[in-house]
Design a protein around this motif. Structure first.
Motif, PDB file in Angstrom:
ATOM      1  N   ARG A   1     -11.085   6.443   6.757  1.00  0.00           N
ATOM      2  CA  ARG A   1     -12.331   5.659   6.776  1.00  0.00           C
ATOM      3  C   ARG A   1     -12.527   4.975   8.132  1.00  0.00           C
ATOM      4  NH1 ARG A   1     -11.032   3.833   0.992  1.00  0.00           N
ATOM      5  NH2 ARG A   1     -10.031   2.070   2.012  1.00  0.00           N
TER       6      ARG A   1
ATOM      7  N   LEU B   1       0.844  -1.198   0.000  1.00  0.00           N
ATOM      8  CA  LEU B   1       0.000   0.000   0.000  1.00  0.00           C
ATOM      9  C   LEU B   1       0.878   1.246   0.000  1.00  0.00           C
ATOM     10  CD1 LEU B   1      -2.877  -0.750   2.511  1.00  0.00           C
ATOM     11  CD2 LEU B   1      -2.802  -1.052   0.047  1.00  0.00           C
TER      12      LEU B   1
ATOM     13  N   ARG C   1      -6.072   7.140   3.410  1.00  0.00           N
ATOM     14  CA  ARG C   1      -7.500   6.888   3.161  1.00  0.00           C
ATOM     15  C   ARG C   1      -8.054   5.809   4.087  1.00  0.00           C
ATOM     16  NH1 ARG C   1      -6.568   7.680  -2.271  1.00  0.00           N
ATOM     17  NH2 ARG C   1      -5.845   5.531  -2.381  1.00  0.00           N
ATOM     18  N   VAL C   2      -7.278   4.754   4.289  1.00  0.00           N
ATOM     19  CA  VAL C   2      -7.730   3.654   5.148  1.00  0.00           C
ATOM     20  C   VAL C   2      -7.972   4.175   6.572  1.00  0.00           C
ATOM     21  CG1 VAL C   2      -7.007   1.507   6.259  1.00  0.00           C
ATOM     22  CG2 VAL C   2      -6.635   1.817   3.804  1.00  0.00           C
TER      23      VAL C   2
ATOM     24  N   VAL D   1     -14.473  -2.886   0.711  1.00  0.00           N
ATOM     25  CA  VAL D   1     -13.842  -1.584   0.492  1.00  0.00           C
ATOM     26  C   VAL D   1     -12.390  -1.828   0.077  1.00  0.00           C
ATOM     27  CG1 VAL D   1     -13.170   0.602   1.567  1.00  0.00           C
ATOM     28  CG2 VAL D   1     -15.290  -0.528   2.256  1.00  0.00           C
ATOM     29  N   PRO D   2     -12.009  -1.339  -1.098  1.00  0.00           N
ATOM     30  CA  PRO D   2     -10.637  -1.610  -1.543  1.00  0.00           C
ATOM     31  C   PRO D   2      -9.611  -0.782  -0.774  1.00  0.00           C
ATOM     32  CG  PRO D   2     -11.789  -0.251  -3.156  1.00  0.00           C
ATOM     33  CD  PRO D   2     -12.790  -0.601  -2.106  1.00  0.00           C
ATOM     34  N   TYR D   3      -8.464  -1.386  -0.489  1.00  0.00           N
ATOM     35  CA  TYR D   3      -7.356  -0.630   0.117  1.00  0.00           C
ATOM     36  C   TYR D   3      -6.740   0.299  -0.918  1.00  0.00           C
ATOM     37  CZ  TYR D   3      -6.857  -3.355   4.453  1.00  0.00           C
ATOM     38  OH  TYR D   3      -7.034  -3.913   5.680  1.00  0.00           O
ATOM     39  N   ARG D   4      -6.549  -0.279  -2.116  1.00  0.00           N
ATOM     40  CA  ARG D   4      -5.971   0.513  -3.199  1.00  0.00           C
ATOM     41  C   ARG D   4      -7.060   1.397  -3.771  1.00  0.00           C
ATOM     42  NH1 ARG D   4      -1.805  -1.669  -6.148  1.00  0.00           N
ATOM     43  NH2 ARG D   4      -2.179   0.193  -7.382  1.00  0.00           N
TER      44      ARG D   4
ATOM     45  N   ASP E   1      -2.814   5.566   0.172  1.00  0.00           N
ATOM     46  CA  ASP E   1      -3.775   4.497   0.476  1.00  0.00           C
ATOM     47  C   ASP E   1      -3.954   4.378   1.990  1.00  0.00           C
ATOM     48  OD1 ASP E   1      -4.047   3.764  -2.243  1.00  0.00           O
ATOM     49  OD2 ASP E   1      -2.256   2.515  -2.139  1.00  0.00           O
TER      50      ASP E   1
END
Lengths: 229, 596
Positions: A35, A24, A31-32, B226-229, A28
């Motif tokens: 969320r 990742l 964003r993770v 939910v995609p990580y990428r 990325d």
């Protein structure tokens, strides 16, 4: 901008970036976490502007493909929260990252990056296929004895020669993994690939490519940031 | 991601998308089927995507088969390999995906214990170019029929023990409404085309599209993967409605998803909250063919705003109506985030818009532009199409005229700030699609496309605020060939795949020469096929697929097009008797009310 008169509370999260997660990119990860925070319904400060995002600060990002055993990030909270409760709320949302620890700090100055001064890495360089341990060891000695080790850094406009030697604090070999402790402030930043490239050059290989790279530890100025798990 | 113990389920299904993960993982239909299948205790549905060429090489080098993401199981070990067919330029990718998964390409080459290869998605409304590669295909909405299929698979307890058992299963499968089993439809050459024929009773001489009548009660994934990428459309999605009856004559979606079905505000509000709780997305998109036509759009937006704005979740309207009302809605939605606004006038003159039944007037369009500019937007995007049947160079100049008028309005509304205005034109090329009034129409030739494109670009290049992006004419020709292909086209797909075609939807991966050579080897001239009209008196290769709209209705729409006569949206007017009244209770009711 955040008003300086406001109280600020930071949750410092310690997690791992291992296994497939090493692929990742930094954005990325951002964003993770954004969320995860929204799922956990935490009272966090959001950035202003067109696309509000939870205020998260990170140390220098790992290159894609690198693992981190004890990664950290700071979450900007709007209220003082109990660390244990935060851990309970966030850990299930970040299962893959194995959230190992949450600390809450009041009035930490600056970003988490500004608190960081050094990091430890372990690397399996591609030259380990061609050079035996004694050759690598003597390359490490050559590096240690040198007064200057210059690498080229490319900025948008020019190429700059930088002496990285003063900011490589430790360098060694464990098995076939090169271990190092290097500067990670804005002024002392040394990339592991730069150290590997310098070693490789002594051994007659060009490029600082690696097959495995692990950030094993980070060292912070603030005594408040406790890394013991 | 759904985790199940694969040894604890009787049936294993892998849902494949014939393009890369970053594209396929955003596909709403796949999310719905993944969720629907995994609610069954007897089934474990997993996912697979087409790898990028470097990963394809890595798989081949190591002798590995393409596998599912959940358990790493090679495709050939599943009972059912499901492939969604969203786009003609994925067809070669379908073959590539099957072969990478060690599944035999042609249904006739599969052994009795091989997986059943099942297709679905809008492209199955002309299944012929891929028919030989599929054991069965679903026409229409999948939510209900997939259970009927899985119940039948469960009764037969795969893997099958013999060729007879497999054939018996396929025979029973073909009895399910909406399921097409190509092997049971041999073709006959009529008027130069391969037309599927059946020995079945007259009542079953067509496969009827499945329609979920009550969308509000249909299953919907409220905790999607939910995609990580980062993926395309990386956001939460609620499907507010399905189908569109505006009747644009070039639009296949407007034909094959009828009638319009809506979910209720209450259902959507609850689903939206559940999805944000489960995913943490910072954006939610309202999916439908035409958002602003949702009958309670204002109440819905109000409800979503009330629930989600504190959580910093923004609401996206992917398509807005080209008038001031559309802009007003967009304004209310994008209270924080002002991205660009998109309008789709499609054609540059009223005459041509009447011809294609795009019921937008210049007054609507310019009113929308005025409203947008005075509300603070300065980046506008326009969708136009060139190569439409009956289009002249005057119509193409009309696109440039329209743009110039928008620039003029910009000067009026923005004054000294007019330099800020940015107009992006996305110019698509007309592709004749099955089940539309233009299904018989010829596509422009390469030369005609290029001349019109040149005309447009020459006119607009002097404006530095205007950027024109035009689709590639060569890929449009291949798309037209595949969209209207008969079963012969399957050989071309396979040959193009053998020549290296796979991810053709990616401009940098698409190579027209492969397709031209593959077609030439089969004695087919691609440009000639795409550029020729079909004979309205002859049967078509997709006549055996009954999507609802009748051939007779399409013919009358085609005639009205030539007369530049509009057709009303049946939601705002009387039933137009398009044929769907034969299939759903709500349409039947409206149709009969009018008759009496």
């Amino acid at each position: 901008m955040i008003m300086s008169t406001e109280h600020r509370y930071f949750a410092l999260l310690t997690y791992g970036k291992r296994g497939l997660l090493r692929y990742l990119g930094h954005l990325d990860i951002v964003r993770v976490f954004d969320r995860a925070v929204r799922r956990a319904r935490l009272p966090v400060r959001y950035s202003e502007g067109f696309a509000p995002r939870a205020q998260l600060s990170f140390p220098p990002p790992l290159p894609v493909g690198a693992e981190g055993l004890q990664e950290m990030c700071a979450l900007d909270l709007t209220v003082d929260l109990d660390a244990q409760k935060l851990h309970q709320a966030l850990a299930p949302q970040l299962r893959a990252f194995g959230l190992s620890k949450v600390q809450v700090h009041r009035d930490m100055r600056g970003s988490i990056w500004s608190q960081l001064y050094a990091s430890n890495y372990q690397a399996l360089p591609d030259f380990a296929d061609h050079a035996d341990a004694s050759a690598i060891r003597s390359a490490i000695e050559t590096f240690a004895d040198a007064d200057e080790v210059t690498v080229e850094r490319h900025t948008k406009r020019r190429i700059r020669a930088v002496n990285i030697r003063p900011h490589v604090y430790e360098l060694g070999l464990v098995g076939n993994m090169v271990t190092m402790r290097v500067g990670t402030t804005e002024e002392t930043m040394v990339k592991p690939a730069e150290v590997l490239a310098a070693l490789g050059e002594y051994l007659g290989f060009s490029g600082g490519t690696w097959r495995r790279l692990i950030r094993t530890a980070m060292h912070f100025r603030s005594t408040e940031i406790d890394l013991t798990l | 991601m759904v985790e199940k113990d694969p040894t604890s389920v009787a049936l294993r299904f892998v849902l494949c998308y014939p393009d890369v993960y970053e594209v396929g993982t955003s596909h709403l239909g796949s999310h719905i089927l993944y969720h629907t299948l995994n609610t069954r205790s007897d089934t474990y549905c997993e996912r697979a995507y087409h790898p990028w060429p470097d990963a394809v090489e890595a798989l081949k080098r190591r002798g590995l088969a393409l596998s599912s993401l959940e358990t790493g199981t090679p495709l050939r070990e599943f009972h059912i390999v499901g492939v969604t067919l969203q786009y003609e330029l994925n067809y070669a990718g379908v073959l590539s995906l099957l072969e990478l998964g060690a599944v035999n390409l042609r249904a006739t080459d599969r052994r009795y214990d091989d997986p059943i290869v099942l297709g679905g998605g809008p492209c199955t409304t002309n299944p012929e170019p891929l028919a030989p590669f599929f054991d069965a295909m679903v026409i229409g909405d999948g939510e209900e029929v997939i259970h009927e299929i899985m119940d039948l698979v469960g009764d037969h307890r795969p893997p099958f023990a013999s060729g007879e058992a497999r054939a018996e299963f396929l025979g029973e499968l073909s009895q399910i409404n909406g399921v097409y089993v190509p092997a049971l439809w041999p073709t006959a050459r009529i008027g130069g085309l391969l037309i599927p024929q059946t020995s079945e009773a007259p009542a079953r001489r067509a496969v009827r599209r499945r329609i979920v009548e009550n969308l509000d009660a249909a299953p919907y994934p409220t905790s999607p993967v939910v995609p990580y990428r980062e993926a395309i459309h990386d956001r939460a999605q609620i499907e507010i409605s399905r189908g569109c009856t505006r009747g644009c004559r070039f639009c296949q979606a407007g034909s094959i998803y009828r009638p319009v079905r809506e979910r209720s505000v209450e259902t959507l509000r609850s689903q939206a909250n559940q999805i944000i709780d489960a995913t943490g997305y910072d954006q939610i998109s309202l999916c439908s063919l035409s958002c602003t036509d949702y009958s309670r759009i204002e109440q819905l937006l109000e409800a979503l705003h009330e629930d989600l704005s504190d959580r910093r979740v923004s609401i996206g309207l992917p398509s807005i109506r080209t008038d001031a009302f559309g802009v007003d809605l967009a304004k209310r939605v994008q209270r924080v985030k002002r991205t660009g606004l998109t309008f789709a006038p499609e054609a540059g003159s009223q005459r041509l818009r009447d011809r294609i039944n795009k019921n937008v007037t210049d007054a609507d369009l310019f009113g929308a532009v005025r409203a947008a500019l005075s509300s603070g937007w300065d980046r506008l995007k326009f969708y136009f199409m060139i190569g439409l049947p009956g289009e002249t160079e005057q119509d193409v100049r009309g696109i440039a005229d329209t743009v110039e008028q928008v620039l003029e309005i910009g000067r009026e509304c923005l004054g000294k700030q007019a330099g800020r205005l940015r107009l992006n034109l996305s110019v698509a090329l007309f592709i004749p699609k099955p089940h539309t009034p233009f299904q018989w129409s010829a596509q422009e030739t390469l030369e005609q496309f290029e001349r019109k494109r040149h005309l447009l670009i020459e006119r607009l290049k002097r404006y530095r605020q205007v950027q024109v992006r035009c689709h590639d004419a060569r890929s449009a020709i291949v798309e037209a060939f595949l969209a209207r292909g008969d079963r012969n086209a399957a050989d071309v797909v396979q040959a193009a795949y053998r020549l290296g075609a796979s991810l053709d939807a990616w401009t940098e991966q698409f190579d027209y020469d492969r397709w031209e050579r593959a077609a030439a080897d089969a004695g087919i001239d691609l440009q000639q096929v795409a550029g020729s009209p079909l004979d309205p008196e002859q049967p078509l290769p997709w006549d055996h697929i009954d999507v609802g709209i009748t051939s007779q209705y399409l013919r009358s729409e085609f005639a009205k097009s030539e007369a530049e006569a509009p057709t009303d949206d049946c939601r705002a007017a009387i039933c137009q008797a398009c044929g769907v009244q034969r299939m759903t209770a709500s349409c039947r009711q409206k149709h009969d009310d009018h008759e009496h």
